[in-house]
Each structure stands twice: as C-alpha cells, then as structure tokens.
Design a protein around this motif. Structure first.
Motif, PDB file in Angstrom:
ATOM      1  N   PRO A  81       0.792  -1.235   0.000  1.00  0.00           N
ATOM      2  CA  PRO A  81       0.000   0.000   0.000  1.00  0.00           C
ATOM      3  C   PRO A  81       0.824   1.286   0.000  1.00  0.00           C
ATOM      4  CG  PRO A  81       0.072  -0.893   2.203  1.00  0.00           C
ATOM      5  CD  PRO A  81       0.835  -1.856   1.335  1.00  0.00           C
ATOM      6  N   PHE A  82       1.978   1.304  -0.611  1.00  0.00           N
ATOM      7  CA  PHE A  82       2.774   2.522  -0.736  1.00  0.00           C
ATOM      8  C   PHE A  82       3.731   2.374  -1.903  1.00  0.00           C
ATOM      9  CE2 PHE A  82       5.369  -0.274   1.630  1.00  0.00           C
ATOM     10  CZ  PHE A  82       4.704  -0.605   2.804  1.00  0.00           C
ATOM     11  N   THR A  83       4.355   3.479  -2.288  1.00  0.00           N
ATOM     12  CA  THR A  83       5.206   3.484  -3.481  1.00  0.00           C
ATOM     13  C   THR A  83       6.663   3.808  -3.186  1.00  0.00           C
ATOM     14  OG1 THR A  83       4.671   5.819  -3.885  1.00  0.00           O
ATOM     15  CG2 THR A  83       3.281   4.156  -4.959  1.00  0.00           C
ATOM     16  N   LYS A  84       6.946   4.382  -2.020  1.00  0.00           N
ATOM     17  CA  LYS A  84       8.324   4.768  -1.714  1.00  0.00           C
ATOM     18  C   LYS A  84       9.179   3.535  -1.483  1.00  0.00           C
ATOM     19  CE  LYS A  84       7.292   9.317   0.237  1.00  0.00           C
ATOM     20  NZ  LYS A  84       7.422  10.193   1.428  1.00  0.00           N
ATOM     21  N   ASP A  85      10.329   3.509  -2.152  1.00  0.00           N
ATOM     22  CA  ASP A  85      11.216   2.354  -2.054  1.00  0.00           C
ATOM     23  C   ASP A  85      11.717   2.130  -0.631  1.00  0.00           C
ATOM     24  OD1 ASP A  85      10.969   1.779  -4.738  1.00  0.00           O
ATOM     25  OD2 ASP A  85      12.680   3.014  -5.316  1.00  0.00           O
ATOM     26  N   ALA A  86      11.940   3.219   0.110  1.00  0.00           N
ATOM     27  CA  ALA A  86      12.433   3.077   1.482  1.00  0.00           C
ATOM     28  C   ALA A  86      11.412   2.345   2.348  1.00  0.00           C
ATOM     29  CB  ALA A  86      12.749   4.457   2.068  1.00  0.00           C
ATOM     30  N   LEU A  87      10.137   2.680   2.202  1.00  0.00           N
ATOM     31  CA  LEU A  87       9.095   2.010   2.976  1.00  0.00           C
ATOM     32  C   LEU A  87       8.949   0.553   2.556  1.00  0.00           C
ATOM     33  CD1 LEU A  87       6.306   4.750   3.125  1.00  0.00           C
ATOM     34  CD2 LEU A  87       7.750   3.950   4.992  1.00  0.00           C
ATOM     35  N   ILE A  88       9.069   0.304   1.269  1.00  0.00           N
ATOM     36  CA  ILE A  88       8.973  -1.082   0.788  1.00  0.00           C
ATOM     37  C   ILE A  88      10.102  -1.915   1.365  1.00  0.00           C
ATOM     38  CG2 ILE A  88       9.036  -2.563  -1.243  1.00  0.00           C
ATOM     39  CD1 ILE A  88       7.794  -0.281  -2.832  1.00  0.00           C
ATOM     40  N   ALA A  89      11.325  -1.376   1.336  1.00  0.00           N
ATOM     41  CA  ALA A  89      12.473  -2.127   1.846  1.00  0.00           C
ATOM     42  C   ALA A  89      12.340  -2.408   3.335  1.00  0.00           C
ATOM     43  CB  ALA A  89      13.761  -1.351   1.564  1.00  0.00           C
ATOM     44  N   GLN A  90      11.752  -1.466   4.085  1.00  0.00           N
ATOM     45  CA  GLN A  90      11.618  -1.642   5.527  1.00  0.00           C
ATOM     46  C   GLN A  90      10.547  -2.661   5.902  1.00  0.00           C
ATOM     47  OE1 GLN A  90      10.886   2.279   7.078  1.00  0.00           O
ATOM     48  NE2 GLN A  90      12.926   3.030   6.545  1.00  0.00           N
ATOM     49  N   THR A  91       9.533  -2.805   5.059  1.00  0.00           N
ATOM     50  CA  THR A  91       8.389  -3.652   5.425  1.00  0.00           C
ATOM     51  C   THR A  91       8.225  -4.875   4.535  1.00  0.00           C
ATOM     52  OG1 THR A  91       6.889  -2.365   4.001  1.00  0.00           O
ATOM     53  CG2 THR A  91       7.170  -1.620   6.293  1.00  0.00           C
ATOM     54  N   ILE A  92       9.201  -5.150   3.664  1.00  0.00           N
ATOM     55  CA  ILE A  92       9.005  -6.208   2.682  1.00  0.00           C
ATOM     56  C   ILE A  92       8.802  -7.568   3.339  1.00  0.00           C
ATOM     57  CG2 ILE A  92      11.496  -6.519   2.388  1.00  0.00           C
ATOM     58  CD1 ILE A  92       8.701  -6.967  -0.250  1.00  0.00           C
ATOM     59  N   LYS A  93       9.483  -7.838   4.454  1.00  0.00           N
ATOM     60  CA  LYS A  93       9.311  -9.140   5.105  1.00  0.00           C
ATOM     61  C   LYS A  93       7.902  -9.287   5.650  1.00  0.00           C
ATOM     62  CE  LYS A  93      13.445 -11.550   6.274  1.00  0.00           C
ATOM     63  NZ  LYS A  93      14.105 -12.374   7.310  1.00  0.00           N
ATOM     64  N   PHE A  94       7.393  -8.236   6.244  1.00  0.00           N
ATOM     65  CA  PHE A  94       6.024  -8.283   6.766  1.00  0.00           C
ATOM     66  C   PHE A  94       5.023  -8.441   5.626  1.00  0.00           C
ATOM     67  CE2 PHE A  94       2.144  -5.828   7.566  1.00  0.00           C
ATOM     68  CZ  PHE A  94       1.608  -6.564   8.621  1.00  0.00           C
ATOM     69  N   GLN A  95       5.253  -7.716   4.522  1.00  0.00           N
ATOM     70  CA  GLN A  95       4.345  -7.813   3.387  1.00  0.00           C
ATOM     71  C   GLN A  95       4.398  -9.197   2.742  1.00  0.00           C
ATOM     72  OE1 GLN A  95       2.242  -5.433   2.651  1.00  0.00           O
ATOM     73  NE2 GLN A  95       3.070  -3.856   4.016  1.00  0.00           N
ATOM     74  N   ALA A  96       5.604  -9.767   2.677  1.00  0.00           N
ATOM     75  CA  ALA A  96       5.752 -11.082   2.048  1.00  0.00           C
ATOM     76  C   ALA A  96       5.170 -12.194   2.906  1.00  0.00           C
ATOM     77  CB  ALA A  96       7.224 -11.361   1.767  1.00  0.00           C
ATOM     78  N   GLU A  97       5.104 -11.980   4.195  1.00  0.00           N
ATOM     79  CA  GLU A  97       4.609 -13.030   5.104  1.00  0.00           C
ATOM     80  C   GLU A  97       3.185 -13.432   4.779  1.00  0.00           C
ATOM     81  OE1 GLU A  97       4.978 -14.016   9.863  1.00  0.00           O
ATOM     82  OE2 GLU A  97       4.994 -11.939   9.185  1.00  0.00           O
ATOM     83  N   THR A  98       2.404 -12.478   4.270  1.00  0.00           N
ATOM     84  CA  THR A  98       1.018 -12.795   3.925  1.00  0.00           C
ATOM     85  C   THR A  98       0.918 -13.692   2.701  1.00  0.00           C
ATOM     86  OG1 THR A  98       0.840 -10.791   2.562  1.00  0.00           O
ATOM     87  CG2 THR A  98       0.247 -10.595   4.895  1.00  0.00           C
ATOM     88  N   PHE A 108      13.935 -16.872   5.862  1.00  0.00           N
ATOM     89  CA  PHE A 108      14.113 -16.539   4.450  1.00  0.00           C
ATOM     90  C   PHE A 108      14.812 -15.200   4.276  1.00  0.00           C
ATOM     91  CE2 PHE A 108      10.991 -19.795   4.123  1.00  0.00           C
ATOM     92  CZ  PHE A 108      11.031 -20.284   2.829  1.00  0.00           C
ATOM     93  N   ILE A 109      15.588 -15.111   3.198  1.00  0.00           N
ATOM     94  CA  ILE A 109      16.060 -13.824   2.693  1.00  0.00           C
ATOM     95  C   ILE A 109      15.060 -13.399   1.621  1.00  0.00           C
ATOM     96  CG2 ILE A 109      17.877 -12.589   1.462  1.00  0.00           C
ATOM     97  CD1 ILE A 109      18.744 -13.394   4.210  1.00  0.00           C
ATOM     98  N   ILE A 110      14.479 -12.220   1.770  1.00  0.00           N
ATOM     99  CA  ILE A 110      13.435 -11.739   0.873  1.00  0.00           C
ATOM    100  C   ILE A 110      13.982 -10.628  -0.021  1.00  0.00           C
ATOM    101  CG2 ILE A 110      11.128 -10.744   0.708  1.00  0.00           C
ATOM    102  CD1 ILE A 110      11.159 -13.532   1.894  1.00  0.00           C
ATOM    103  N   GLN A 111      13.766 -10.772  -1.307  1.00  0.00           N
ATOM    104  CA  GLN A 111      14.125  -9.745  -2.275  1.00  0.00           C
ATOM    105  C   GLN A 111      12.931  -9.468  -3.189  1.00  0.00           C
ATOM    106  OE1 GLN A 111      17.506  -7.943  -2.811  1.00  0.00           O
ATOM    107  NE2 GLN A 111      16.805  -8.321  -0.737  1.00  0.00           N
ATOM    108  N   TYR A 112      12.933  -8.306  -3.812  1.00  0.00           N
ATOM    109  CA  TYR A 112      11.784  -7.932  -4.640  1.00  0.00           C
ATOM    110  C   TYR A 112      12.227  -7.053  -5.800  1.00  0.00           C
ATOM    111  CZ  TYR A 112      11.996  -3.240  -2.660  1.00  0.00           C
ATOM    112  OH  TYR A 112      12.416  -1.976  -2.315  1.00  0.00           O
ATOM    113  N   SER A 113      11.352  -6.992  -6.797  1.00  0.00           N
ATOM    114  CA  SER A 113      11.530  -6.072  -7.921  1.00  0.00           C
ATOM    115  C   SER A 113      10.176  -5.423  -8.191  1.00  0.00           C
ATOM    116  CB  SER A 113      12.023  -6.815  -9.163  1.00  0.00           C
ATOM    117  OG  SER A 113      12.163  -5.928 -10.259  1.00  0.00           O
ATOM    118  N   LYS A 114      10.119  -4.103  -8.146  1.00  0.00           N
ATOM    119  CA  LYS A 114       8.855  -3.383  -8.361  1.00  0.00           C
ATOM    120  C   LYS A 114       8.605  -3.233  -9.850  1.00  0.00           C
ATOM    121  CE  LYS A 114       8.682   0.987  -7.217  1.00  0.00           C
ATOM    122  NZ  LYS A 114       8.558   2.220  -6.408  1.00  0.00           N
TER     123      LYS A 114
END
Length: 426
Positions: A81-98, A108-114
């Motif tokens: 629910p946001f677009t800033k890369d800094a926020l995505i990097a900080q919350t990616i593990k929580f977002q991926a958990e769902t 896990f080590i989590i990586q992403y590509s927007k």
C-alpha cells in the motif's frame, strides 16, 4: 574492470568472464563443464571440481557474481500500500509473510523487484530463498577463496541479459524461455519491468535417457512440470534417442506451463515477442513450433553477435544467458535490484577480511613511529643539554685564560691614561 558470472545448476558449471564496462562489455570467455554425478549435484561436495574449473580456465576470483536457483526459492506477486522504495524495503518481510504460507518468514532472505505503481500502491515480484541455502552456497564458494559480491536469482539474470540487448525497449510484453534438460525457466518483461518469473523442474515418466523400450508394456514419458520436483535425470529435446511422439509430449507440457505463466500475469497487454534459449533450444525448427502455438514472433537471439567476444569454449547463445546476466550485474547492470546477500550474509567489501590485519599493522606502525619520535626527542634533549654545558665550560675557561684587564681612567687634564685603583678612587 572485469567480472565473472558463475552459475551452478543441477548438472553443470557455467561461467562467463567479462571485461569493459556496463555499456560496452566484452566477453573474454565462456566455459561449461558437466558436474560429476558422484559429487552430489549443486549442493553436494563439488568444491574440488570447481577448484579445477577455475584453475583450468584461469578465472579471476575477485569480482564474482554467483546465482541462487529459482527452483530453490518461493516467487510471489505481492501488492503493497505505498510506493516509496524506502518504505517497501523496511516492510518487505512483513508484506511477504502474507503470501508465503506455512513457512517462517524469519528463515528466508526476501528480495523484490517493483514492476508497477498506482495510486499509493505498488506491485512487486517477490522472491524468498531459505537462509540455509544461501549459507550453503556461500560456504562452498568460501572454500574456493571466493567471496561473491552478489547472489542473484538465476531467472532474473536471464532477464538481465535480454534486457541489456534492448528487447524490452522494442516490445511491450516479452516472454523469455530457457529450455534446459532438467529445468524450464520463464521470465515475463512488461514495459521493461520484470513482471513474472518462474523456474520449474522437468521430470519425466518411466523412460530415461539410454533406456530402451520393453515391448508393448513400455510407457511413453509423461511430462511433469513441478515446482517441488526432484533433480531426476532427464534428457534434452534435441536428443536423437527421443521419438517424435515423446518430443511432442514434452513440448505440450512446456507450452502449458508457458501459457499458465502468461495467464498468471493478469496483464491487459498481449505477448508480442518471445526469446528462447537453453540447450534444448537447439532443436531444429523449434522457433516454428513455438510460433505456431503462441502466434507471436519467436527468435533465438545470437548472443555472440551482440557481445564482442574472444575465443569461446561453449555455446554462449544456448547455454550462456544466465552466467552472462550475472557477469553484467558485476559490471553494474542491475535492472531488477535483487541480491540475496542480505542480513547476516551482506557483502562487506573486498577488503573486509584484511581489516583486522591492517588495523594491527597500522597500530604496530604507529607504535614504532611513536617510539622512534620519542627516541629522537630524547637524543635531541641530551644533545642540547650537552651543548649548553660545553658552552658554559668554554666561557669559564676563556675567563680564566684571558682575564679582563683592569679598568683605565683618562686624566681629564692632559688626556694621559691612568690605571685607576680602588684606593685612588677612594
């Protein structure tokens, strides 16, 4: 500046050595070697074979980019629910958990590509790799005295190669397919972004390479494309021992998985270009087979023609796309930004291992310089004191040897000098 892309799959070691720059890379060499089956595959004891591989081809061990296999990872499409890369990097593990069900996200080590942005939300291609697999790969390379600067996803590296060639700039939606004997990799690029990636192990039925039919009871190979399958022996499409019926069965399974991948993108765009590569893409007429099924332009891109190269010991076009993408990342081409060297595995720098030794050396040098300066200061102090004593002694000797004459008074009356005495003055 140079870089080496190292890709270890289930059955082979592949390496590309690049020099030059991101915009003007030069392929110095491409090398392929099959893994010894007795060594246990990509996660087995293959250190000796890798050591011999690097020594035989004189490959540098400094700027190395290695891969993790997508079949060992979990790949998901995730909306945040946001677009800033800094926020995505900080919350990616929580977002991926769902999206990562029945697993502990901390393992896990989590990586992403927007790949897309909307109003206050983004869509991501998320990849998760278990930490023990990352640790195992780094530990194996450490035995070779290799500290890879990046660990990239093999499918992402595959997409990097064709993105570097500009295929994404000429077409809205591109599908890249790598056909290996044991693995099917698919990457979908939309508007120059990595939209979807899949890597599927290919397993076959009861027939194996070199195994003859046993009369009417012999069964045709059943193509099974399974994300959780094993690393069973398999055969390539161009194998002369495969019948046309078997080949059609294999291709039918591959086409189904590509159709499934395209459907999973849920994109409004339609595929307008397809690249195929891999050892099995050597099959004569395979482009026509793909074009007939997908009704789009299908092409095998001749990598040797697009990258200036020296002598190659392997088929770069059919086997070198992944290690080439890894090496390009080492030169700075990183369109997707995936790197599994994170958290406790983060790359510390080329001189990290020298820091302790350098710190001790600098401390010793400082102490030596301090002692030398202190000694020089003490010597100077002694010399100054000695010189001062000599000066005092010289004055005393001069005074004794050359006493001062008595004072002379001049008679004001006639100008005759007279020796004045104390009694006269009195």
């Amino acid at each position: 500046m140079g870089a080496v892309g190292l890709h270890i799959d289930a059955h082979s070691i592949k390496a590309v050595a690049l020099s030059g720059s991101e915009k003007s890379p030069h392929v110095d060499g491409f090398y392929v070697e099959r893994l010894d089956p007795s060594k246990g595959g990509p996660d087995g004891d293959i250190v000796e074979q890798l050591e011999a591989f690097f020594d035989a081809h004189a490959l540098p061990r400094g700027n190395v980019v290695a891969s993790v296999r997508a079949v060992d990872c979990i790949l998901r499409d995730v909306a945040v629910p946001f677009t800033k890369d800094a926020l995505i990097a900080q919350t990616i593990k929580f977002q991926a958990e769902t999206a990562f069900h029945s697993v502990s996200i901390d393992d896990f080590i989590i990586q992403y590509s927007k790949y897309a942005e909307g109003e206050n939300k983004s869509r991501l291609l998320v990849a998760g790799c278990k930490k023990n697999k990352v640790e195992r790969r780094l530990g194996m390379l450490e035995e070779l005295k290799i500290d890879p600067v990046h660990l990239d996803l093999d499918v992402a590296a595959l997409a990097t190669t064709y993105h570097q060639l500009g295929v994404a700039a000429d077409h809205r939606m591109v599908v890249i397919v790598e056909l290996e004997a044991n693995n099917l990799s698919i990457a979908v690029l939309e508007d120059g972004k990595l939209r979807t990636a899949r890597s599927i192990r290919k397993r076959f039925g009861e027939r194996r390479k070199g195994q003859k039919d046993e009369g009417e009871s012999a069964r045709l190979p059943v193509v099974i494309l399974d994300d959780d399958g094993g690393d069973e022996d398999s055969f390539a499409l161009e194998d002369s021992g495969i019948t046309s019926v078997e080949r059609e069965s294999i291709l039918a399974g591959i086409f189904r998985e590509i159709d499934k991948t395209i459907t999973l993108t849920q994109s409004d765009e339609s595929v307008d270009f397809m690249c195929i590569t891999g050892a099995s893409a050597k099959l004569p007429g395979i482009e026509e087979m793909f074009e007939e099924h997908f009704e789009v332009e299908v092409r095998k891109v001749e990598l040797e023609k697009h990258f200036s190269s020296g002598s190659l010991s392997g088929d770069l076009t059919h086997q070198g796309a992944v290690p080439l993408g890894l090496a390009l990342k080492g030169l700075g081409a990183d369109p997707w930004g995936m790197d599994f060297r994170q958290e406790e595995f983060i790359y510390q720098g080329r001189f990290e291992k020298l820091k302790k030794g350098l710190a001790c050396t600098m401390t010793i040098l400082f102490l030596m310089c301090f002692l030398l300066a202190f000694g020089l200061k003490q010597d100077l102090r002694v010399k100054v004191e000695r010189r001062s004593g000599v000066n005092i002694l010289q004055r005393h000797i001069y005074t004794v040897m050359f006493p001062a004459p008595p004072p002379v008074d001049v008679d004001s009356r006639d100008g005759t000098p007279q020796i004045a005495s104390q009694e006269a003055k009195a």
